[in-house]
Write an enzyme that holds these catalytic residues in place. Structure first.
Site, short mmCIF file in Angstrom:
data_model
loop_
_atom_site.label_atom_id
_atom_site.label_comp_id
_atom_site.label_asym_id
_atom_site.label_seq_id
_atom_site.Cartn_x
_atom_site.Cartn_y
_atom_site.Cartn_z
N TRP A 92 40.85 36.93 40.74
CA TRP A 92 39.60 36.17 40.91
C TRP A 92 39.87 34.66 40.91
CZ3 TRP A 92 37.25 32.62 37.65
CH2 TRP A 92 35.93 32.27 37.96
N HIS A 93 40.90 34.26 40.14
CA HIS A 93 41.17 32.83 40.01
C HIS A 93 41.75 32.23 41.28
CE1 HIS A 93 40.63 33.60 35.72
NE2 HIS A 93 40.47 32.30 35.58
N GLY A 94 42.38 33.03 42.09
CA GLY A 94 42.92 32.45 43.32
C GLY A 94 43.72 33.44 44.12
N PHE A 98 38.44 27.68 42.26
CA PHE A 98 38.28 29.12 42.15
C PHE A 98 36.91 29.54 42.71
CE2 PHE A 98 42.04 28.51 40.22
CZ PHE A 98 42.05 28.12 38.89
#
Lengths: 343, 473
Positions: free
Chosen positions: B324-326, B473
């Site tokens: 999800w962060h990247g 993000f």
């Protein structure tokens, strides 16, 4: 949402907020005033902080306005700290001047290339360079400026950033408190750990810089104590590049600009003392600069070729003192006007 | 529009002023909605359309889910919502990443595919508002909440500018009821909200950007093999930077919302004082960790399907949490490490070792806190490094006692001092609240501290504007 998730809203402390915030403002003003006084004692002047955004805003100003073409100064710190765009524009009268030079950022020919490939740009590029800088160098830093410009300035979101930048610059021009020298990290790091050699320097809103070496003997001593051997370094393939590929590149850039009514003018800013000596040892002018210019068939201004540009001393051997910038710029503008007339 | 910008101060002053006027609440909500869209448009105007489409689509899908009695139709509609939301997120955020890995996988099979990486702009906040709208439709599907009748309220919920770009990820049942009644901050909310905003901005702009970011860039973006102290100074600086940046943003968001009369939940609770990793995730980015728990971990079975399935569910949740962060295997690896930590901790707890009475001793708790912080710092290496090679180089340097050099002692000392202050504050506030601690300070020291923070903010005006780390993000 789980009830175990708390919120600050449920825990607001009962406090005299008006009094606290007033005291905070008063404290801030007192400390700010003290810091401003301290920086004035150190002879610091209000200075604008540079940034990718700020450079981009100037990159966006290179296009003709009201029929007036622009002269864009591209290069490193010698031109950024040696030329005054306002004086140059006043002297030239028919052109406005934009400063895109970036101190300490190599591979500026990428900026020239970007301008040459920009179909909207029809002005002149005054390219501050020398043999060592023409050779391939690390491009990451300059590429980041170009990437930022092309990404951020291609959509409407830049409007808000422009307003923010203008407000910031307006504050920075008026008070030394908002200048880069006053930044928290610099104050802590330089004062506690490194000991800041005082330097009176600043950047103006037009991105030109000024350094007062005469007022900064401690800074000057610090600069002159630094090693300077890299000025005479020369890679093995330097000659091959300088006598073949680079003149061809410069010629191509000049023709691209000229096709739109502009042109490329090479500029060699003054240096003196041991740096000038090292530069001449590594790249003798007669053998390199003159030959490159002749082969590239690009107009060029070398300070050594003009008596009026020769007499300026660089206190740190590489940059003009702020007091010499106006006169040097006026004299250079006269020479430049002749070159522009011939283009 | 960044919180640390003049344009935001002007924007907020105007919004706050208008919201204080005594005209109809419905009219004020419309104004808030338009202001939030303007806030979003300041980044990149065309993507306002995407935000609007996402909002309207999920509002009506949830309404249909709520109104239809057919289980099959509900399932179809929720699947449609998941496809739209996750599809958009996948395209914009992971499109290039998926293509790159597909080409790499084909190459591994001996099939060469020539394809330029698409230049897809990542809409700001898409990860946050996608999870927010998904939580709404899923809650309606599971019958936890009723579909909201007012598109206006729902629009305000999704686009409310303090949380729009980087959270907290609020739940519908937390925020929507607040929209039903007129809201106006009282003097305490105004005062405390402003103080929170200043504290948040100080953490982000002064500590994260001005003091720490330069050191982090020097260590992490260089190519040279660092010494132990140099590597640790970069990693500790990043640990401080990412906490101050992200918690600073959340604190600003909470403060701004409070000044408008709205309530947002806490998003951080002194995570570097965590005792163990499940405690860490109850304190770090709380709105994301609870979202992952409620919409991923528990639906997968949580800890209800046996020991090994529990470990698998933890790993899947944390791997996807990392992703999800990247769009990078570095973030997945970071998530996977945390999954491993959580699984290991669960196993240790299962052995009964956590029942040892000695753990209650302050020295043991302190040691556990430092151990947790140390292990979390090791994971930050993968979060920040641009490549696996660089991450392993730094990790190796951090753990190589032979590579101690006196060259960067000053830098390490500076970063170390800042880290100690942060850890001490977290340790002190672990079982307390900021509000309690603040209230106990004499009024003159509150004013002095805030004044110094304001001074610090003033002095950073000259710096380059750094976007909040979580904006990417």
């Amino acid at each position: 949402m789980p009830s175990s998730i708390s919120s600050s809203n449920d825990r607001i402390p009962p406090l005299p907020y008006g009094r606290i915030l007033s005291m905070a403002l008063a404290c801030c003003l007192v400390f700010a005033g003290a810091l401003t006084w301290f920086e004035n004692v150190r002879k610091q002047l209000p200075s604008v902080g540079d940034s990718h955004l700020y450079w981009g805003l100037h990159r966006d100003k290179v296009y003709s306005e009201n029929g007036r073409k622009k002269v864009v100064i591209v290069g490193l710190s010698r031109s950024q700290s040696g030329l005054d765009p306002r004086i140059m524009a006043d002297s030239l009268q028919t052109h406005d001047v934009v400063m895109l030079s970036l101190g300490g950022v190599l591979s500026q020919q990428l900026v020239v290339k970007d301008l040459a490939e920009d179909p909207r740009f029809d002005g002149y590029v005054l390219f501050d360079t020398k043999e060592q800088w023409m050779l391939p160098q690390d491009t990451a830093a300059v590429a980041s400026y170009l990437k930022y410009y092309h990404q951020e300035f291609s959509h409407g979101g830049i409007f808000e950033k422009r307003i923010n930048a203008r407000l910031k610059v307006a504050l920075q021009e008026r008070s030394v408190l908002f200048s880069p020298v006053s930044r928290v990290y610099r104050l802590i790091w330089n004062k506690l750990f490194l000991g800041d050699p005082w330097a009176c320097s600043r950047m103006r809103a037009d991105r030109s810089r000024q350094i007062w070496f005469a007022d900064s003997q401690q800074y000057l001593a610090h600069v002159l104590a630094a090693p300077m051997d890299h000025y005479r370094s020369k890679p093995e393939d330097a000659d091959t590049l300088l006598f073949r590929e680079i003149p061809a590149e410069l010629n191509a850039l000049h023709r691209q600009l000229k096709a739109r009514g502009g042109g490329l003018i090479l500029l060699r800013m003054p240096s003196s003392g041991v740096i000038a000596q090292y530069e001449e040892e590594a790249y003798p002018k007669a053998r390199y600069w003159d030959a490159i210019v002749k082969q590239a068939q690009v107009p060029a201004i070398h300070f050594a070729d003009h008596a009026e540009l020769r007499g300026f001393n660089c206190p740190d051997y590489s940059h003009l003192d702020a007091t010499d910038i106006p006169e040097f710029t006026r004299r250079l503008s006269v020479v430049l006007a002749q070159v522009l007339g011939e283009l | 529009m960044l919180f640390n910008s003049f344009t935001f101060i002007i924007f907020f002053a105007v919004v706050w002023g208008v919201m204080r006027l005594n005209f109809a609440w419905r009219g004020r909500k419309f104004f808030l909605l338009y202001a939030s869209y303007l806030f979003y448009a300041a980044w990149n105007p065309p993507f306002v359309i995407l935000l609007w489409l996402s909002t309207v689509a999920d509002f009506y899908l949830a309404r249909w889910i709520g109104n239809t009695p057919s289980r099959g139709r509900k399932r179809f509609l929720i699947s449609f919502s998941l496809v739209i939301n996750l599809g958009l997120l996948c395209y914009f955020k992971y499109g290039g990443f998926i293509l790159e890995n597909f080409i790499g996988a084909m190459h591994g099979l001996g099939i060469t595919i020539q394809c330029a990486r698409p230049d897809i702009i990542l809409p700001a906040g898409i990860s946050f508002y996608t999870f927010l709208t998904l939580s709404y439709t899923l809650d309606v599907y599971w019958g936890r909440i009723k579909a909201w009748d007012s598109l206006l309220d729902y629009g305000v919920y999704v686009t409310f500018f303090p949380h729009l770009i980087a959270g907290p990820i609020i739940r519908a049942d937390y925020f929507l009821p607040q929209c039903a009644q007129p809201r106006k901050a009282n003097s305490a909310q105004l005062g405390w909200g402003l103080i929170l905003f200043i504290i948040g901005l100080f953490c982000k702009v002064v500590v994260a950007d001005d003091l720490m970011s330069g050191i982090v860039e020097q260590v992490y973006d260089a190519r040279a093999v660092p010494s132990m102290l140099y590597a640790w100074s970069g990693t500790l600086a990043f640990a401080v930077q990412i906490f101050c940046d992200f918690s600073g943003y959340s604190t600003c968001a909470i403060g701004a919302a409070m000044m408008l009369g709205f309530k947002l939940p806490d998003n951080f609770r002194y995570p570097y004082a965590a005792l163990g990793f499940s405690d860490f995730w109850k304190r770090w980015h709380i709105s994301l960790s609870t979202w992952l728990r409620d919409y991923l971990y528990i639906p997968l079975g949580g800890n209800r399907k046996g020991e090994y399935r529990t470990y698998a569910n933890l790993m899947i949740t944390m791997l996807l949490g990392g992703l999800w962060h990247g769009a990078s295997w570095m973030f997945v690896f970071w998530g996977g490490l945390h999954g491993l930590y959580l699984a290991a901790e669960k196993w240790i707890t299962g052995q009964g070792w956590s029942q040892w009475p000695g753990w209650r001793h302050p020295v043991a708790r302190g040691a556990l806190m430092l151990l947790t912080f140390f292990m979390v710092c090791l994971t930050w290496v993968f979060f920040r490094a641009r490549s696996m090679d660089r991450a392993w180089t730094l990790l190796h340097a951090m753990l190589d006692l032979r590579a101690v050099s006196l060259l960067y002692v000053r830098q390490f000392t500076f970063v170390g001092l800042v880290t100690v202050v942060v850890l001490a504050l977290h340790f002190y506030l672990r079982e307390r609240t900021l509000e309690d601690a603040w209230r106990k300070m004499p009024v003159w020291s509150q004013g002095l501290l805030l004044g110094l923070m304001l001074l610090g903010l003033t002095l950073t005006i000259s710096g380059e504007d750094h976007a909040f780390i979580y904006f990417q993000f």
